[in-house]
Design an enzyme around this catalytic site. Sequence first.
Site, mmCIF file in Angstrom:
data_model
loop_
_atom_site.group_PDB
_atom_site.id
_atom_site.type_symbol
_atom_site.label_atom_id
_atom_site.label_comp_id
_atom_site.label_asym_id
_atom_site.label_seq_id
_atom_site.Cartn_x
_atom_site.Cartn_y
_atom_site.Cartn_z
ATOM 1 N N LYS A 1 0.870 -1.185 0.000
ATOM 2 C CA LYS A 1 0.000 0.000 0.000
ATOM 3 C C LYS A 1 0.893 1.217 0.000
ATOM 4 O O LYS A 1 2.019 1.174 0.484
ATOM 5 C CB LYS A 1 -0.882 0.019 1.253
ATOM 6 C CG LYS A 1 -2.073 0.937 1.118
ATOM 7 C CD LYS A 1 -3.187 0.248 0.383
ATOM 8 C CE LYS A 1 -4.420 1.110 0.262
ATOM 9 N NZ LYS A 1 -5.570 0.317 -0.198
ATOM 10 N N SER B 1 -8.209 -5.783 -10.780
ATOM 11 C CA SER B 1 -6.855 -5.270 -11.048
ATOM 12 C C SER B 1 -5.965 -6.406 -11.521
ATOM 13 O O SER B 1 -5.157 -6.247 -12.445
ATOM 14 C CB SER B 1 -6.245 -4.664 -9.781
ATOM 15 O OG SER B 1 -6.560 -3.305 -9.682
HETATM 16 P P1 NAD Z 1 -12.786 7.883 -3.233
HETATM 17 O O1 NAD Z 1 -11.769 8.911 -3.038
HETATM 18 O O2 NAD Z 1 -13.276 7.617 -4.599
HETATM 19 O O3 NAD Z 1 -14.058 8.212 -2.317
HETATM 20 C C1 NAD Z 1 -13.967 8.437 -0.938
HETATM 21 C C2 NAD Z 1 -15.287 9.009 -0.480
HETATM 22 O O4 NAD Z 1 -15.295 9.055 0.945
HETATM 23 C C3 NAD Z 1 -15.549 10.436 -0.975
HETATM 24 O O5 NAD Z 1 -16.923 10.549 -1.332
HETATM 25 C C4 NAD Z 1 -15.272 11.278 0.275
HETATM 26 O O6 NAD Z 1 -15.997 12.471 0.298
HETATM 27 C C5 NAD Z 1 -15.758 10.342 1.342
HETATM 28 N N1 NAD Z 1 -15.220 10.635 2.660
HETATM 29 C C6 NAD Z 1 -13.974 11.040 2.998
HETATM 30 N N2 NAD Z 1 -13.911 11.258 4.334
HETATM 31 C C7 NAD Z 1 -15.146 10.957 4.817
HETATM 32 C C8 NAD Z 1 -15.721 10.991 6.100
HETATM 33 N N3 NAD Z 1 -14.993 11.351 7.161
HETATM 34 N N4 NAD Z 1 -17.015 10.628 6.244
HETATM 35 C C9 NAD Z 1 -17.757 10.264 5.169
HETATM 36 N N5 NAD Z 1 -17.270 10.233 3.926
HETATM 37 C C10 NAD Z 1 -15.984 10.574 3.756
HETATM 38 O O7 NAD Z 1 -12.204 6.543 -2.555
HETATM 39 P P2 NAD Z 1 -12.585 5.043 -2.856
HETATM 40 O O8 NAD Z 1 -11.627 4.509 -3.825
HETATM 41 O O9 NAD Z 1 -14.042 4.937 -3.068
HETATM 42 O O10 NAD Z 1 -12.190 4.391 -1.462
HETATM 43 C C11 NAD Z 1 -13.098 4.368 -0.369
HETATM 44 C C12 NAD Z 1 -12.710 3.250 0.564
HETATM 45 O O11 NAD Z 1 -12.742 2.022 -0.169
HETATM 46 C C13 NAD Z 1 -11.295 3.343 1.141
HETATM 47 O O12 NAD Z 1 -11.295 2.796 2.439
HETATM 48 C C14 NAD Z 1 -10.495 2.484 0.220
HETATM 49 O O13 NAD Z 1 -9.301 1.995 0.833
HETATM 50 C C15 NAD Z 1 -11.493 1.376 -0.033
HETATM 51 N N6 NAD Z 1 -11.191 0.594 -1.228
HETATM 52 C C16 NAD Z 1 -11.203 1.162 -2.459
HETATM 53 C C17 NAD Z 1 -10.901 0.394 -3.558
HETATM 54 C C18 NAD Z 1 -10.958 0.944 -4.962
HETATM 55 O O14 NAD Z 1 -10.832 0.150 -5.902
HETATM 56 N N7 NAD Z 1 -11.188 2.213 -5.167
HETATM 57 C C19 NAD Z 1 -10.575 -0.960 -3.400
HETATM 58 C C20 NAD Z 1 -10.599 -1.516 -2.124
HETATM 59 C C21 NAD Z 1 -10.907 -0.723 -1.037
#
Ligand code: NAD
Length: 417
Positions: A106, A349
Site C-alpha cells: 500500500k 486489477s
Molecule cells: P474515493 O476517493 O473515490 O471516495 C472516498 C469518499 O469518501 C468520498 O466521497 C469522500 O468524500 C468520502 N469521505 C472522505 N472522508 C469521509 C468521512 N470522514 N465521512 C464520510 N465520507 C468521507 O475513494 P474510494 O476509492 O471509493 O475508497 C473508499 C474506501 O474504499 C477506502 O477505504 C479504500 O481503501 C477502499 N477501497 C477502495 C478500492 C478501490 O478500488 N477504489 C478498493 C478496495 C478498497
Amino acid sequence: MTEELNPLAIVAGQMKEACDELGLDPAVYEILRKPQQFYEVSIPVTMDDGSVQNFSAYRAQHNNALGPYKGGLRFHPEVYADEVKALSTWMTVKCAVVNIPYGGAKGGVKVDPRELSEAELERVSRGFIQKTYNMIGPEIDIPAPDVYTNAQIMAWMADEYGKISGKPGVGVVTGKPLNFGGGRGRNKATAQGTVHCVEEAGKKLGIDMQGATAVIQGYGNAGSFSALLMEDLGAKVIAVSDSRGGILNRDGLDAQAVIDFKAENGSVQGFAGAEDITNEELLALECDVLIPAALENVITSENAADVKAKIVGEAANGPTTPAADETMYENGVFVIPDCLANAGGVTVSYFEWVQNNYGYYWEDDVVAQRLHKKMVDAFEGIYGYHEEFGVKMRDATYLAAIKRIAEAMEVRGWLSK
Ligand code: NAD
C-alpha cells in the site's frame, strides 16, 4: 491515537489470533507482523506559482509469499506511516482471500489533491514514480487507485514509468483508463465485489435484496457504484454521505442523480428532496444493508451499539474497530469484513494485469463472470470457516487467508527448520 484506533495494532492482533487458532509455526506471525520493506520518500514539486512544496510519500511492501506486491496508492493530507503499513497487511490478506497470486502493498502521498491544479496533480503523480521507480514494477510491486486517486493518475504514473524504463511497462499500475491498458469493469469492481457479497449474505440470512433498504457512507468510487449496483438488485438506497455529511430520503434516492449532483456541487449535501444528516446519524439508521465506503475507524466502541443494519458490507478498508466488531456480532449484525467485501477491486486489477501481460483484452461479460465466481467462491469458503470454527466472518477471513499464505511460506522454506 488510542490503541483501539491504531490500525497497525488492530491488524497485528487479528493476525496473531488467527495464527494461534490455526496452531501455526510462530515464524508465520513473526514474518507477517511487519512489512518486508517500508519506504519513505519526498517528492519536491514546483507549484503553479513557482514555489516548491515537498510532499512526503510512503510505500509499504508487506509480504510477497504468494506473488508480487499489490495494493492501492492514496493521496490524502492525513496519510501516516502506520496506516500505510496496516493497509499493506490487509492487502496481503485480501489477495489470499480471493486466491490471486499477489502479496500485499500500500502507498500514500501526504497531499490534499483537492487543493492542487491538474498540472500540479500530474507533477505529484509523476514525481511519485520518479522516486519509487526502483522499488516497483510489473513483476515487483503494482500500485492501483485508492482514496482520491483515479484512472488519470494511474495513466500519468504508467506513462512516467514507461519513459524512465524505455519499455511500455503498462502493467506497472492497474486501474488505468480503458484507452491505455485499462481492464474492463475496474471502475465498479470494488463495489461489485461488495454487492456480490451482500447478496450472498442476504441468501444466508433470508434477506431478499429486492425491496431491501441500503445506506452508504462515502460517495466516491466504492460508495457511488455500490449505490448503483444495490439499485440494480432492486434495493432502495435511502441515505448516502461524503466527507461533508449525508442525505436521507426514506422513499429512496436516485443514485445516479446524486452522483450527477455531487459532480456539479462537490458534495451530496443539498440534494433536492432529501434531508441533510450527519455521518454519525447515517451509521445509526434503520436499514437492511449498511455499506461503509469512506475511511477507517468509523464504527467504533462509541457508536457500534447504534448500528441497526442487518448486514454491514465493508467496502472501505478498516471501517470497524475490533471492539465495535464484537459489539455488532453480539447484536446479531452480519458483518462482511473488508478483506473479503472489497476484494473485487484487486481481483479485477489482477485481471487487468493479466491482460496487460498477455496483450489480449477481455469483454465485459468475461470480466463480470470471472469476478462473480471469485467473489462467490471466496464468500462460500469463508462462510464455511465461520460455521466450522464458530467464529465471526472477520476471524474466518483471517483463518482462510493466513492458512494459504503460511502454506506458501512453508513450501518456499521460510519457516522454522
Ligand atoms: P474515493 O476517493 O473515490 O471516495 C472516498 C469518499 O469518501 C468520498 O466521497 C469522500 O468524500 C468520502 N469521505 C472522505 N472522508 C469521509 C468521512 N470522514 N465521512 C464520510 N465520507 C468521507 O475513494 P474510494 O476509492 O471509493 O475508497 C473508499 C474506501 O474504499 C477506502 O477505504 C479504500 O481503501 C477502499 N477501497 C477502495 C478500492 C478501490 O478500488 N477504489 C478498493 C478496495 C478498497
